[in-house]
Design a protein around this motif. Structure first.
Motif, mmCIF file in Angstrom:
data_model
loop_
_atom_site.group_PDB
_atom_site.id
_atom_site.type_symbol
_atom_site.label_atom_id
_atom_site.label_comp_id
_atom_site.label_asym_id
_atom_site.label_seq_id
_atom_site.Cartn_x
_atom_site.Cartn_y
_atom_site.Cartn_z
ATOM 1 N N VAL A 73 0.844 -1.201 0.000
ATOM 2 C CA VAL A 73 0.000 0.000 0.000
ATOM 3 C C VAL A 73 0.875 1.247 0.000
ATOM 4 C CG1 VAL A 73 -1.597 1.328 1.447
ATOM 5 C CG2 VAL A 73 -2.009 -1.096 1.044
ATOM 6 N N GLN A 74 1.900 1.245 0.828
ATOM 7 C CA GLN A 74 2.817 2.388 0.883
ATOM 8 C C GLN A 74 3.539 2.567 -0.455
ATOM 9 O OE1 GLN A 74 5.889 1.965 3.833
ATOM 10 N NE2 GLN A 74 6.326 4.141 3.877
ATOM 11 N N ASN A 75 3.942 1.458 -1.059
ATOM 12 C CA ASN A 75 4.621 1.513 -2.354
ATOM 13 C C ASN A 75 3.688 2.095 -3.423
ATOM 14 O OD1 ASN A 75 6.653 1.090 -4.230
ATOM 15 N ND2 ASN A 75 5.974 -0.986 -4.691
ATOM 16 N N ASN A 76 2.429 1.659 -3.438
ATOM 17 C CA ASN A 76 1.467 2.183 -4.408
ATOM 18 C C ASN A 76 1.266 3.684 -4.227
ATOM 19 O OD1 ASN A 76 1.132 -0.350 -5.512
ATOM 20 N ND2 ASN A 76 -0.713 -0.812 -4.352
ATOM 21 N N MET A 77 1.212 4.135 -2.988
ATOM 22 C CA MET A 77 1.064 5.563 -2.729
ATOM 23 C C MET A 77 2.280 6.329 -3.254
ATOM 24 S SD MET A 77 -0.721 5.530 1.081
ATOM 25 C CE MET A 77 0.238 6.920 1.560
ATOM 26 N N LEU A 78 3.471 5.800 -3.038
ATOM 27 C CA LEU A 78 4.685 6.462 -3.508
ATOM 28 C C LEU A 78 4.736 6.498 -5.040
ATOM 29 C CD1 LEU A 78 7.308 5.043 -0.984
ATOM 30 C CD2 LEU A 78 6.416 7.367 -1.090
ATOM 31 N N VAL A 79 4.319 5.408 -5.697
ATOM 32 C CA VAL A 79 4.292 5.382 -7.158
ATOM 33 C C VAL A 79 3.324 6.435 -7.677
ATOM 34 C CG1 VAL A 79 3.552 3.989 -9.136
ATOM 35 C CG2 VAL A 79 5.054 2.998 -7.412
ATOM 36 N N LYS A 80 2.170 6.546 -7.038
ATOM 37 C CA LYS A 80 1.177 7.542 -7.444
ATOM 38 C C LYS A 80 1.745 8.954 -7.286
ATOM 39 C CE LYS A 80 -3.587 8.906 -6.511
ATOM 40 N NZ LYS A 80 -4.761 8.671 -5.675
ATOM 41 N N GLN A 81 2.427 9.209 -6.176
ATOM 42 C CA GLN A 81 3.020 10.524 -5.954
ATOM 43 C C GLN A 81 4.087 10.832 -7.008
ATOM 44 O OE1 GLN A 81 4.471 10.447 -1.946
ATOM 45 N NE2 GLN A 81 2.462 10.756 -1.030
ATOM 46 N N ILE A 82 4.875 9.820 -7.363
ATOM 47 C CA ILE A 82 5.922 10.017 -8.372
ATOM 48 C C ILE A 82 5.289 10.342 -9.722
ATOM 49 C CG2 ILE A 82 7.690 8.807 -9.717
ATOM 50 C CD1 ILE A 82 8.483 7.389 -7.097
ATOM 51 N N LYS A 83 4.230 9.608 -10.091
ATOM 52 C CA LYS A 83 3.565 9.864 -11.371
ATOM 53 C C LYS A 83 2.973 11.271 -11.409
ATOM 54 C CE LYS A 83 2.527 5.129 -12.683
ATOM 55 N NZ LYS A 83 1.481 4.148 -12.946
ATOM 56 N N GLU A 84 2.364 11.692 -10.306
ATOM 57 C CA GLU A 84 1.804 13.047 -10.257
ATOM 58 C C GLU A 84 2.905 14.092 -10.388
ATOM 59 O OE1 GLU A 84 -0.450 13.269 -6.652
ATOM 60 O OE2 GLU A 84 -2.050 11.972 -7.407
ATOM 61 N N LYS A 85 4.029 13.858 -9.736
ATOM 62 C CA LYS A 85 5.155 14.797 -9.826
ATOM 63 C C LYS A 85 5.702 14.826 -11.240
ATOM 64 C CE LYS A 85 9.290 16.275 -7.476
ATOM 65 N NZ LYS A 85 9.053 17.666 -7.705
ATOM 66 N N GLU A 86 5.791 13.663 -11.896
ATOM 67 C CA GLU A 86 6.275 13.617 -13.272
ATOM 68 C C GLU A 86 5.336 14.373 -14.206
ATOM 69 O OE1 GLU A 86 6.788 9.468 -14.160
ATOM 70 O OE2 GLU A 86 8.785 9.401 -13.267
ATOM 71 N N LYS A 87 4.025 14.241 -13.983
ATOM 72 C CA LYS A 87 3.057 14.974 -14.807
ATOM 73 C C LYS A 87 3.253 16.475 -14.649
ATOM 74 C CE LYS A 87 -0.764 11.674 -14.993
ATOM 75 N NZ LYS A 87 -2.144 11.404 -14.558
ATOM 76 N N LYS A 88 3.453 16.913 -13.413
ATOM 77 C CA LYS A 88 3.665 18.334 -13.166
ATOM 78 C C LYS A 88 4.958 18.813 -13.813
ATOM 79 C CE LYS A 88 1.147 18.606 -8.800
ATOM 80 N NZ LYS A 88 1.266 18.801 -7.360
ATOM 81 N N ASP A 89 6.007 17.982 -13.745
ATOM 82 C CA ASP A 89 7.295 18.362 -14.314
ATOM 83 C C ASP A 89 7.262 18.359 -15.836
ATOM 84 O OD1 ASP A 89 8.273 18.650 -11.792
ATOM 85 O OD2 ASP A 89 9.382 16.737 -11.770
ATOM 86 N N LYS A 90 6.468 17.496 -16.455
ATOM 87 C CA LYS A 90 6.408 17.395 -17.909
ATOM 88 C C LYS A 90 5.468 18.415 -18.522
ATOM 89 C CE LYS A 90 7.648 12.566 -18.516
ATOM 90 N NZ LYS A 90 7.210 11.267 -18.998
ATOM 91 N N ALA A 91 4.624 19.039 -17.745
ATOM 92 C CA ALA A 91 3.696 20.037 -18.282
ATOM 93 C C ALA A 91 4.510 21.158 -18.920
ATOM 94 C CB ALA A 91 2.806 20.579 -17.178
#
Length: 192
Positions: free
Chosen positions: A107-125
């Protein structure tokens, strides 16, 4: 008469105390005999336990009969079943605890993956400057193109390369995006 009653009381007390003393002496003698018997009984029990312990460890088996050996083997098998049952119970508890920890980590790993994907989306905008948006989408963009004389070619901006007359077909930049001349988009809609 008074003397007689007090003397009788004294004699009575003497007899009571002497009787109690004789009882204590008899109890001490009995207890000494009991302690001797208790000592001998406990000593025999300790010797039996030590012999059984040696037998369980596989020692001093020569003096045992076939029936005693079979009985010993049965006792050891029963004890082994209890030991294995306890071990299996502890292993089952340990596995359950590890599975619970694994789920929590997942569960913790899934949360971290989700946070990383959101950060990548923000960085790629694409972070385009405000003047770029105004130039391409503002009301002045079409008026700039329309204000050019019809027969003159539109200027082309070539950054970092030599000036060449290029055909209005699509060109690619270093990122693989198609770069088309601005006028090819706007002229197509005005009947050219």
């Amino acid at each position: 008469m008074l003397l007689c009653t007090s003397m009788e009381k004294i004699l009575e007390r003497y007899e009571r105390y002497s009787y109690a003393e004789r009882q204590l002496v008899a109890t001490d003698l009995d207890s000494q005999g009991n302690w001797t018997l208790e000592y001998n009984r406990l000593k025999a029990k300790v010797e039996l336990l030590q012999r059984n312990h040696r037998n369980y460890m596989g020692e001093d088996l020569d003096s045992m009969s076939l029936k005693e050996l079979q009985n010993l083997e049965q006792q050891i098998e029963t004890a082994l079943k209890h030991i294995r049952a306890r071990k299996n119970h502890l292993m089952s508890q340990s596995i359950s605890e590890l599975q619970r920890k694994e789920k929590a980590i997942q569960v913790q790993n899934n949360m971290l993956v989700k946070q990383i994907k959101e950060k990548e989306k923000k960085d790629k905008a694409p972070a385009q400057p405000a003047f770029w948006d105004q130039q391409n989408h503002g009301p002045d963009a079409s008026s700039f193109l329309l204000s050019q004389p019809a027969g003159l070619p539109l200027p082309c901006l070539n950054i970092g390369g030599s000036h060449q007359e290029e055909a209005p077909e699509a060109r690619r930049n270093g990122l693989g995006h198609t770069l088309e001349p601005i006028y090819s988009f706007h002229l197509g809609g005005y009947g050219a």
